[in-house]
Design an enzyme around this catalytic site. Structure first.
Site, PDB file in Angstrom:
ATOM      1  CG  ASP A 146       3.921  15.980  58.619  1.00  0.00           C
ATOM      2  OD1 ASP A 146       4.690  15.837  57.648  1.00  0.00           O
ATOM      3  OD2 ASP A 146       3.270  15.035  59.102  1.00  0.00           O
ATOM      4  CE  LYS A 238       6.372  10.235  52.906  1.00  0.00           C
ATOM      5  NZ  LYS A 238       7.503  10.521  53.837  1.00  0.00           N
ATOM      6  CD  GLU A 361      19.779  37.568  62.543  1.00  0.00           C
ATOM      7  OE1 GLU A 361      20.095  38.531  63.271  1.00  0.00           O
ATOM      8  OE2 GLU A 361      19.285  36.505  62.993  1.00  0.00           O
TER       9      GLU A 361
END
Length: 614
Positions: A146, A238, A361
């Site tokens: 994230d 987590k 790019e």
């Protein structure tokens, strides 16, 4: 596998991440633990991959964009039976292929990851190859974190994927709420991620990232979705499964403080093995386009007559189109400037192998990397100045050992009136600094055409610098210009100075030589078309003969031709006197001739410099 078995697999992946980081004394186990259930379900039920033949053209591709979670990837490899426990525990150790962030030193890793925000754009390149080049049903799965959803390159990729309707691409977002230093911008707000991606045209699915059945169903839905890419946005914790670190700040990038206790809390070590499904209904041999290129129609490279005025960018476009006729693995990618770089000549000749990336790019280079990973030979083109936006992607392509070819046009002050925002004046330094790169700067059309063909055989990243304005053709169409070479255009026993140029400054050096010859001052002129590797032998001969070298470049003095020449004398031998003429001013709008003069790199400036020396 049943749900209970998949839950066990997820725990095994967590345990292995904890053990690997503990053995290394470093790493990111908590970031791996959050995505373990996502990775386990993918491996067991949805990935189609022949680990014994990583080059199988029908293999799905898995890109771990959150490359710091490499312990999870290596734990998945252990579950698949391609590495054993002993190798897993060599994580991050000297000589081990299990690096801190994955690289293609492992045969199942297509591209290096770890610089966040690159996995999705590269995955777009792979998925485009699958749709429009391979025309095979493999899927591309990208697992990202994230935190990296804040990277602009992710959204360049999201826009391109939606535009190309890449329904063979699935993005899995591990929303574990915590970044390196604390909470992420959006936290667990899955709806915000979904609305952003949905606005780009993606199909989105929000799930509990620890609900095995929900994950499985979401992946099935992604595979069944047509006409657009899918993002599975998963709410995770987590450090999942270990109370000491789960959803706690301050444990990013660190081994768990009590690893043995953590392993026990996770249920201990396991040895679950997954028989990963192999691709079916696809060829088992590599297509001709990925064996070095199969000839389609033999076509001669463009040929130009001496004295004709031709821009090197024009010669590049014609040579690239001819190369595309000779090799069917060549593809061209444009950053919405193909009419200026002349890459559109390839597009007209080979529209099925020409890809428009628009003004993005980073996505331009990422697509080239992704297509190269699928076996194609990409040439990506834009203005030299704009390649600076994509430097990190070029750098990571070198880490991957990826051979992509780049062309930067409109280089230097010689473009004229457009002004400094359009002038590539840092590109030589940038590209010379890339590991294993080749940097070429032709001065005429025939030289350009030959160098384009040489680029197709380069092992690493190649860069060709082209010019906007027309210049006289100096060389014959049958002359060769090997990489690492140079050309001595003027020389004699009475030479007092050697003038070294490349590209536009070669022509200025020749004009200066004519001016000086009329005054009785003889100079040697070298065309240093290979800026990296540089022709040290010729330079040393010139230094021995004349004692003084003058470099002239349409580039800032740092990192360009002057530095390349100086490095040829960095081996401890006596160095010659070296004078550098370069763009030291900040240009403004002016004609090309005025620009060269204001920057002190035109024929008059070169002649004046030589006079002051002799």
């Amino acid at each position: 596998m049943e749900t209970g078995q998949l839950e066990e697999l997820g725990q095994q992946l967590r345990v292995d991440a904890v053990r690997a980081a503990d053995a290394a004394g470093s790493g990111h186990p908590t970031s791996s633990m959050s995505a373990a259930d996502l990775g386990g379900v993918l491996l067991a039920h949805h990935l189609r991959y022949d680990f014994e033949r990583p080059g199988h053209p029908g293999n799905d591709r898995l890109v771990l964009s959150k490359g710091h979670a490499s312990p999870l990837l290596y734990a998945l490899y252990r579950a698949a039976g391609v590495i054993d426990e002993a190798e897993l525990l060599t994580f991050r150790q000297d000589g081990s292929p299990l690096e801190g962030h994955p690289t293609p030193r492992l045969p199942w890793v297509d591209v290096a990851t770890g610089s966040l925000g690159q996995g999705l754009p590269v995955g777009v390149g792979m998925a485009l190859a699958g749709k429009r080049l391979d025309r095979l049903p493999y899927r591309v799965w990208v697992l990202c974190g994230d935190s990296e959803m804040a990277e602009g390159s992710v959204w360049e990729g999201a826009a391109q994927a939606a535009y190309e309707r890449l329904d063979n691409l699935t993005l899995i977002v591990d929303v574990n709420r915590l970044g390196q230093r604390g909470p992420t911008r959006e936290g667990w707000d899955l709806d915000t991620y979904a609305r952003k991606l949905g606005a780009f045209g993606w199909h989105t699915i929000e799930v509990d990232g620890h609900d095995i059945t929900a994950i499985d169903t979401a992946f099935q839905e992604a595979a069944a979705t047509t006409d657009r890419p899918t993002a599975v946005i998963a709410r995770t914790h987590k450090g999942r499964g270990v109370a000491e670190v789960e959803d706690q700040e301050g444990f990013h990038g660190k081994p768990l403080p009590h690893p043995e206790r953590a392993v026990e809390e996770l249920g201990g070590t396991r040895s679950v093995r997954i028989d990963v499904a192999k691709p079916s209904g696809t060829p088992t041999t590599t297509a001709p386009a990925r064996t070095g290129g199969a000839a389609t129609t033999p076509v001669s490279a463009p040929r130009y007559r001496a004295g004709d005025e031709v821009a090197t960018r024009d010669a590049f476009g014609a040579a690239l189109a001819a190369l595309g006729s000779e090799r069917d693995d060549v593809v061209a990618l444009d950053g919405e400037v193909g009419d200026s770089t002349r890459a559109d000549a390839f597009g007209k000749a080979h529209p099925d192998r020409y890809f428009e990336m628009y003004i993005a790019e980073q996505q331009l280079i990422a697509t080239a990397v992704g297509m190269r990973a699928r076996g194609y030979l990409p040439f990506a083109t834009t203005f030299a100045a704009f390649l600076t936006r994509a430097h990190d992607f070029i750098r990571m392509a070198a880490v991957s050992g990826t051979g992509i070819q780049l062309c930067g046009s409109h280089a230097g002050v010689s473009i004229g009136q457009d002004g400094p925002s359009q002038m590539g004046l840092e590109d030589l330094a940038m590209m010379r600094a890339v590991h294993g790169s080749t940097v070429l700067y032709p001065c005429d059309a025939n030289q350009t055409a030959r160098l384009v063909h040489h680029m197709a055989g380069l092992p690493g990243i190649g860069y060709l610098r082209t010019s906007r304005g027309a210049s006289p053709v100096l060389y014959g169409p049958d002359e060769d210009f090997p990489v690492g070479g140079s050309r001595v255009l003027r020389s004699g026993d009475a030479d007092q100075v050697t003038v070294i140029g490349a590209g536009v400054t070669v022509h200025e050096a020749l004009r200066a030589a004519d001016l000086l010859a009329a005054e009785g001052i003889a100079v040697r002129v070298i065309d240093l078309y290979s800026v990296k590797p540089v022709d040290g032998g010729t330079l040393r001969q010139a230094a021995d003969a004349t004692g003084c070298l003058m470099t002239v470049e349409d580039h800032h003095p740092e990192g360009g031709i002057g530095d390349a020449v100086a490095e040829a004398f960095a081996d401890g031998r006596p160095a010659p006197r070296l004078i550098r003429l370069a763009v030291r001013n900040m240009p403004a709008s002016a004609t090309p001739a005025e620009q060269l003069h204001h920057s002190g790199i035109d024929a008059a400036s070169i002649a004046a410099g030589v006079r002051s020396l002799v």
